[in-house]
Design an enzyme around this catalytic site. Structure first.
Site, PDB file in Angstrom:
ATOM      1  N   ASP A   1      47.107  45.487  99.829  1.00  0.00           N
ATOM      2  CA  ASP A   1      47.104  44.958 101.103  1.00  0.00           C
ATOM      3  C   ASP A   1      47.897  43.628 101.359  1.00  0.00           C
ATOM      4  O   ASP A   1      47.906  43.272 102.569  1.00  0.00           O
ATOM      5  CB  ASP A   1      45.588  44.731 101.406  1.00  0.00           C
ATOM      6  CG  ASP A   1      45.153  43.649 100.586  1.00  0.00           C
ATOM      7  OD1 ASP A   1      45.143  43.233  99.612  1.00  0.00           O
ATOM      8  OD2 ASP A   1      44.392  42.589 101.538  1.00  0.00           O
TER       9      ASP A   1
ATOM     10  N   PHE B   1      45.999  50.173  91.540  1.00  0.00           N
ATOM     11  CA  PHE B   1      45.362  49.478  92.903  1.00  0.00           C
ATOM     12  C   PHE B   1      45.127  48.009  92.660  1.00  0.00           C
ATOM     13  O   PHE B   1      44.621  47.355  91.553  1.00  0.00           O
ATOM     14  CB  PHE B   1      44.081  49.944  93.073  1.00  0.00           C
ATOM     15  CG  PHE B   1      43.867  51.619  93.768  1.00  0.00           C
ATOM     16  CD1 PHE B   1      44.214  51.892  94.928  1.00  0.00           C
ATOM     17  CD2 PHE B   1      43.987  52.226  92.734  1.00  0.00           C
ATOM     18  CE1 PHE B   1      43.904  53.290  95.373  1.00  0.00           C
ATOM     19  CE2 PHE B   1      43.850  53.976  92.688  1.00  0.00           C
ATOM     20  CZ  PHE B   1      43.932  54.022  94.217  1.00  0.00           C
ATOM     21  N   ASP B   2      45.439  47.411  93.700  1.00  0.00           N
ATOM     22  CA  ASP B   2      44.918  45.927  94.007  1.00  0.00           C
ATOM     23  C   ASP B   2      43.519  46.024  94.131  1.00  0.00           C
ATOM     24  O   ASP B   2      42.618  47.199  94.407  1.00  0.00           O
ATOM     25  CB  ASP B   2      45.514  45.268  95.279  1.00  0.00           C
ATOM     26  CG  ASP B   2      44.866  44.176  95.480  1.00  0.00           C
ATOM     27  OD1 ASP B   2      45.083  42.998  94.704  1.00  0.00           O
ATOM     28  OD2 ASP B   2      44.546  44.033  96.653  1.00  0.00           O
ATOM     29  N   LEU B   3      42.666  45.079  94.099  1.00  0.00           N
ATOM     30  CA  LEU B   3      41.190  44.856  94.227  1.00  0.00           C
ATOM     31  C   LEU B   3      40.710  44.291  95.525  1.00  0.00           C
ATOM     32  O   LEU B   3      40.242  45.177  96.287  1.00  0.00           O
ATOM     33  CB  LEU B   3      41.060  43.850  92.919  1.00  0.00           C
ATOM     34  CG  LEU B   3      39.368  43.987  92.851  1.00  0.00           C
ATOM     35  CD1 LEU B   3      38.597  45.286  92.847  1.00  0.00           C
ATOM     36  CD2 LEU B   3      39.074  43.255  91.444  1.00  0.00           C
TER      37      LEU B   3
END
Length: 231
Positions: free
Chosen positions: A178, A15-17
């Site tokens: 995103d 996951f990106d943060l």
């Protein structure tokens, strides 16, 4: 777009943060505004500030906001101080993220964070929200944010590091993010990519970058990642 139904769901999800797990809720953009004003620099329009959520900060300041290279270290310093003192407290976990992480754990899927944020600051942010222990590994960038970032803000080296730490191949992973940096990292390493449509990407950025699939809301994560429903 949907993931191929013939493939087993991933062994690991990366996951990106910011903009994917956590909504900065102005904590980043207001901090950048503070850093610019503290150094007598103009503040760009709100939509420009939002473009700075995602890429390495020094890169974004120079390429997106047009900050002179010699001013970047001071802007980063003042931004970071404000962010630690006030910005983290403004952030919120997107609704549905905690449930998705719990569901992936129940399914035996490893989870990690891959972020352009400095690693220790990523730990601090996730710990603030009680999420740090939810991830097997948190991979970020150097504490020296004024150091030269990877060309174009690339994250593929971070993705590879996370996969290696988890003991899996990048091709066994799905990267959720995103911004185009997340999608391009997946493409460069052979991972699948899932675009997080609730984040900060301008219109069509994720599709143009080549996302394998996109979803609009975090509550769709588990179904898309475990291939129980179309993304």
């Amino acid at each position: 777009m949907v993931f191929p139904r013939t493939r087993q769901y991933p062994r690991a999800v990366l996951f990106d943060l910011d903009g994917t797990l956590v909504d900065p809720a102005g904590g980043i953009t207001r901090g950048i505004e503070h850093g610019l004003l503290a150094n007598g620099l103009p503040v760009p329009a709100p939509e420009v500030l939002e473009e700075l959520v995602g890429p390495p900060l020094a890169l974004g300041l120079e390429e997106v906001a047009g900050v002179p290279a010699d001013a970047i270290p001071a802007v980063v310093r003042d931004y970071r101080a404000w962010y630690r003192e006030q910005g983290i407290a403004l952030s919120v976990v997107y609704p549905g993220i905690r449930e998705a992480l719990a569901g992936l754990k129940d399914a035996g899927v490893a989870v990690a964070v891959v972020t352009s944020k400095p690693t220790q600051l990523a730990h601090t942010l996730l710990a603030h929200h009680g999420l740090a222990d939810a991830f097997e590994v948190i991979v970020g960038t150097s504490e020296d944010e004024t150091a030269a970032p990877a060309p174009g803000g690339a994250k593929d080296h971070l993705l590879r590091e996370a996969a290696a730490t988890l003991g899996v191949e990048p091709s066994e992973c799905t990267m959720v993010g995103d911004r185009r940096f997340d999608i391009l990292a997946a493409k460069a390493t052979g991972a699948r990519s899932l675009g997080a449509g609730w984040g900060f990407a301008p219109a069509d950025e994720l599709a143009t970058a080549g996302a394998d699939a996109e979803i609009a809301e975090p509550h769709q994560l588990l179904g898309a990642l475990l291939l129980t429903e179309e993304a």
